[in-house]
Structures are given as structure tokens and as C-alpha cells.
Motif scaffolding. Structure first.
Motif, PDB file in Angstrom:
ATOM      1  N   GLN A  79       0.822  -1.204   0.000  1.00  0.00           N
ATOM      2  CA  GLN A  79       0.000   0.000   0.000  1.00  0.00           C
ATOM      3  C   GLN A  79       0.862   1.262   0.000  1.00  0.00           C
ATOM      4  O   GLN A  79       0.566   2.217  -0.704  1.00  0.00           O
ATOM      5  N   TYR A  80       1.933   1.254   0.792  1.00  0.00           N
ATOM      6  CA  TYR A  80       2.801   2.428   0.804  1.00  0.00           C
ATOM      7  C   TYR A  80       3.515   2.582  -0.543  1.00  0.00           C
ATOM      8  O   TYR A  80       3.601   3.684  -1.083  1.00  0.00           O
ATOM      9  N   ALA A  93      -7.578   4.589   3.229  1.00  0.00           N
ATOM     10  CA  ALA A  93      -8.843   4.459   3.958  1.00  0.00           C
ATOM     11  C   ALA A  93     -10.017   4.874   3.073  1.00  0.00           C
ATOM     12  O   ALA A  93     -11.071   4.229   3.072  1.00  0.00           O
ATOM     13  N   LEU A  94      -9.828   5.942   2.286  1.00  0.00           N
ATOM     14  CA  LEU A  94     -10.868   6.395   1.362  1.00  0.00           C
ATOM     15  C   LEU A  94     -11.164   5.321   0.322  1.00  0.00           C
ATOM     16  O   LEU A  94     -12.331   5.014   0.047  1.00  0.00           O
ATOM     17  N   GLN A 123     -10.657   2.108   0.634  1.00  0.00           N
ATOM     18  CA  GLN A 123     -11.293   0.978   1.316  1.00  0.00           C
ATOM     19  C   GLN A 123     -12.784   1.270   1.529  1.00  0.00           C
ATOM     20  O   GLN A 123     -13.626   0.386   1.335  1.00  0.00           O
ATOM     21  N   ASN A 124     -13.114   2.496   1.922  1.00  0.00           N
ATOM     22  CA  ASN A 124     -14.507   2.883   2.137  1.00  0.00           C
ATOM     23  C   ASN A 124     -15.297   2.852   0.827  1.00  0.00           C
ATOM     24  O   ASN A 124     -16.452   2.426   0.788  1.00  0.00           O
ATOM     25  N   GLU A 125     -14.676   3.321  -0.259  1.00  0.00           N
ATOM     26  CA  GLU A 125     -15.341   3.308  -1.562  1.00  0.00           C
ATOM     27  C   GLU A 125     -15.604   1.873  -2.037  1.00  0.00           C
ATOM     28  O   GLU A 125     -16.658   1.588  -2.576  1.00  0.00           O
ATOM     29  N   ARG A 126     -14.647   0.988  -1.802  1.00  0.00           N
ATOM     30  CA  ARG A 126     -14.825  -0.408  -2.215  1.00  0.00           C
ATOM     31  C   ARG A 126     -15.903  -1.106  -1.397  1.00  0.00           C
ATOM     32  O   ARG A 126     -16.670  -1.889  -1.930  1.00  0.00           O
ATOM     33  N   SER A 127     -15.952  -0.813  -0.091  1.00  0.00           N
ATOM     34  CA  SER A 127     -16.945  -1.477   0.745  1.00  0.00           C
ATOM     35  C   SER A 127     -18.359  -0.935   0.477  1.00  0.00           C
ATOM     36  O   SER A 127     -19.337  -1.623   0.682  1.00  0.00           O
ATOM     37  N   ALA A 128     -18.462   0.317   0.001  1.00  0.00           N
ATOM     38  CA  ALA A 128     -19.756   0.892  -0.315  1.00  0.00           C
ATOM     39  C   ALA A 128     -20.294   0.386  -1.657  1.00  0.00           C
ATOM     40  O   ALA A 128     -21.497   0.441  -1.897  1.00  0.00           O
TER      41      ALA A 128
END
Length: 156
Positions: free
Chosen positions: A16-17, A147-148, A150-155
Motif C-alpha cells: 500500500q505504501y 482508507a478512502l 477501502q470505504n469506496e470499495r466497501s460501499a
């Protein structure tokens, strides 16, 4: 010549980094404050390496990025208006049992002219805190971007 050692711990994986480190698209300056978008030029990009010019404030360098080993990423300065010799950055990633990742960076600054020698001296002494803060901010920015995503993928 100045050699500066930096360290950060993050919840990011090395992958990720490295993904953030090697994102040479628009907005790179949001992740790396010392790299202005106006200076960014990707000369060549492969699957695990790239040749990129970047910089800010009238200081630029052309770097060869090698991320073929995701636990050790090497940026070698191949040209610059101030840096020469052994200049570059080496990122080393160490996974921890708690899932965190330690990121250690060695920054080498060898001035190739008077301006570079003075800047190298300043970075190795009083300027170290500027590099520490920039590194800390880049880790935080990549964490926030991840984090953004990850949130977009989970939504979805």
C-alpha cells in the motif's frame, strides 16, 4: 554528504505504501509535499521501475525508482541541479506481528555544486526536522487515501 535516517510505523502494508510512493499521477504533491506537480515528469514507467523527474522550489532531481522488492524500494538520483554522487532514498519495510509496518528511510544528499553542498549540510543538521515532518505527512496522506479507497470499495 549528509545521510539522514527516518522511521515511521503505519497500519499500511508495504504494498500500500509503495503504491502511493509510485503514484506519479496528478496530485502527487498531496502525498509528498516536497514534490510539486509542476516539476513531475515521468520519462519511463515499467512494472517495477520508473524514471521520473520531480522537485520543488527550484530544486529538481531525476530519479530511477526500483520497487522490484516490495520490502526495499530504492530511488537513485541520476541527474539533478544540486544533487549528485550517491544521492537518493532507500525505503525498507518490516512487517510487525501486530499487522503494522515499520518504514525506515535512508536519505543521502551529496551536493554536486556549492548550492547542493550547502543544502546537504543544512538538511543533515537543522533541516532534518523538515524531512521528518514531510515523511510523517506522506505516511498520513497515504493512510488517508487508502482508507478512502477501502470505504469506496466497501460501499460498492
Amino acid at each position: 554528504m549528509s545521510t539522514i535516517h527516518l522511521h515511521q510505523r503505519t497500519g499500511l502494508t508495504p504494498e500500500q505504501y509503495v503504491q502511493g510512493l509510485t503514484d506519479f499521477g496528478p496530485g502527487c504533491s498531496k502525498l509528498f509535499g516536497n514534490s510539486a506537480d509542476a516539476y513531475l515528469k515521468v520519462h519511463r514507467r515499467g512494472r517495477t521501475e520508473a524514471d521520473v523527474t520531480e522537485g520543488s522550489g527550484r530544486i529538481w532531481e531525476r530519479l530511477h525508482y526500483d520497487w522490484s522488492d516490495l520490502h526495499r524500494v530504492v530511488l537513485t538520483t541520476t541527474d539533478s541541479n544540486v544533487w549528485g554522487g550517491a544521492s537518493g532514498h532507500t525505503y525498507t519495510f518490516t512487517g510487525r506481528p501486530d499487522g503494522a509496518t515499520d518504514i525506515d528511510v535512508v536519505v543521502v544528499r551529496e551536493g554536486k555544486n556549492l548550492k547542493g553542498r550547502v543544502l546537504g549540510f543544512v538538511l543533515g543538521t537543522i533541516g532534518r526536522s523538515v524531512l521528518e515532518r514531510a515523511f510523517e505527512n506522506s505516511v498520513k496522506a497515504i493512510e488517508a487515501r487508502n482508507a478512502l479507497y477501502q470505504n469506496e470499495r466497501s460501499a460498492a
